[in-house]
Design a protein around this motif. Structure first.
Motif, mmCIF file in Angstrom:
data_model
loop_
_atom_site.group_PDB
_atom_site.id
_atom_site.type_symbol
_atom_site.label_atom_id
_atom_site.label_comp_id
_atom_site.label_asym_id
_atom_site.label_seq_id
_atom_site.Cartn_x
_atom_site.Cartn_y
_atom_site.Cartn_z
ATOM 1 N N UNK A 165 1.011 -1.141 -0.041
ATOM 2 C CA UNK A 165 -0.067 -0.040 0.077
ATOM 3 C C UNK A 165 0.902 1.294 -0.039
ATOM 4 N N UNK A 166 0.452 2.239 -0.656
ATOM 5 C CA UNK A 166 1.187 3.479 -0.823
ATOM 6 C C UNK A 166 0.422 4.692 -1.269
ATOM 7 N N UNK A 167 0.701 5.622 -0.981
ATOM 8 C CA UNK A 167 -0.115 6.896 -1.469
ATOM 9 C C UNK A 167 0.772 7.797 -2.303
ATOM 10 N N UNK A 181 -4.568 10.513 4.645
ATOM 11 C CA UNK A 181 -4.409 9.924 3.120
ATOM 12 C C UNK A 181 -5.288 8.596 3.277
ATOM 13 N N UNK A 182 -5.203 7.818 4.319
ATOM 14 C CA UNK A 182 -5.887 6.581 4.480
ATOM 15 C C UNK A 182 -7.454 6.801 4.237
ATOM 16 N N UNK A 183 -7.818 7.825 4.939
ATOM 17 C CA UNK A 183 -9.424 8.059 5.187
ATOM 18 C C UNK A 183 -9.933 8.942 3.776
ATOM 19 N N UNK A 264 -5.486 3.572 -0.839
ATOM 20 C CA UNK A 264 -4.186 4.203 -1.670
ATOM 21 C C UNK A 264 -4.219 4.092 -3.128
ATOM 22 N N UNK A 265 -3.160 3.755 -3.835
ATOM 23 C CA UNK A 265 -3.016 3.945 -5.273
ATOM 24 C C UNK A 265 -3.010 2.372 -5.902
ATOM 25 N N UNK A 272 -2.988 -2.241 -2.017
ATOM 26 C CA UNK A 272 -3.928 -1.554 -0.958
ATOM 27 C C UNK A 272 -5.370 -2.569 -0.693
ATOM 28 N N UNK A 273 -5.031 -3.749 -0.865
ATOM 29 C CA UNK A 273 -6.224 -4.626 -0.207
ATOM 30 C C UNK A 273 -6.309 -4.416 1.366
#
Length: 280
Positions: A165-167, A181-183, A264-265, A272-273
């Protein structure tokens, strides 16, 4: 109505390949849709912004077993593992738009043993699960009204990020679950597909009121062909300082929604599961 669908398969033919990438699963998803409705497939493919679906990587073994603290990578193919005909694998699709589910499911209703091609690999689908309940770890369904009404005003929650997971922030990758970023991603998808609007100004309150109180994370790159995207996996606990019951309810709603939305992306290619871990 959001759906999380797991597809249990066997490898019919690997043709010597040991490479199944996220773009293979992404393409297979649209091939399945096209067989049911080319119009829906084209519409979804051309959709701007956050997409109405996610697709997981291909997992190995019969099920994925997690501990609370870390991902059990026994179900992830390592570099020294070769795909073999007859191996049992599975993957997961989530759908956020009501119009997509009947089109996607048509393929499996009309054909008792459908096949799916992932690059050079051919899969034979043996089981499609959508049912919800205690035994359902990664599949299930709900409706947006039920999710909204059943959200509890709890002041802490734990999320598990099961695949890297990343943003994206400008031209940078952020490798940490910063609460806003998460929400933020959950809010955007919720507002786009649920028909129940959450005020965007909530993001400002998230920054002030939601803190990361505990985490057990490690970096894990997401590999897709020659492309490597840095990411993280593991669990984190969020604590909510704002005691307003409506605010608490909305944050808990978004945590529940993460199961369908992903985080995320590149969630349509396997990143991002996510799911919420219920602490007893």
């Amino acid at each position: 109505m959001p759906y999380a669908i797991t597809l249990k398969c066997y490898i019919k033919s690997s043709k010597g390949s040991d490479d199944v990438r996220g773009d293979h699963l992404h393409a297979a998803f649209f091939n399945i849709l096209s067989e049911g409705s080319e119009e829906i497939s084209r519409k979804l493919h051309s959709e701007e912004g956050r997409k109405a679906f996610t697709v997981s990587p291909l997992f190995y073994k019969g099920s994925m077993v997690f501990s609370l603290s870390s991902l059990d990578k026994k179900d992830l193919k390592t570099k020294d593992q070769q795909l073999r005909d007859g191996d049992q694998v599975w993957f997961r699709v989530t759908l956020l738009d009501d119009s997509v589910f009947p089109v996607f499911s048509l393929r499996f209703l009309e054909n008792p043993n459908p096949e799916i091609r992932l690059g050079l690999v051919e899969l034979l689908v043996r089981e499609v699960k959508v049912t919800t309940g205690k035994e359902a770890q990664w599949n299930g369904f709900s409706n947006y009204k039920k999710l909204y009404e059943s959200a509890e005003p709890l002041d802490e929650m734990t999320l598990q990020f099961a695949t890297p997971t990343s943003f994206k922030q400008g031209d940078k990758n952020t490798l940490f679950p910063i609460p806003e970023l998460v929400f933020k991603g959950y809010i955007v998808k919720w507002n786009k597909y649920s028909g129940i609007t959450i005020d965007d100004s909530l993001i400002n309150h998230i920054e002030d009121s939601v803190i990361l109180s505990q985490y057990d994370l490690k970096t894990l790159p997401f590999l897709e062909g020659k492309t490597i995207t840095p990411g993280f996996v593991g669990t984190c606990r969020f604590k909510i300082k704002n005691r307003d019951k409506e605010f608490l309810k909305i944050i808990n709603l978004l945590a529940d929604f993460s199961f369908f939305a992903g985080t995320g992306k590149k969630t349509t290619h396997g990143m991002g599961m996510t799911r919420r871990i219920i602490n007893h």
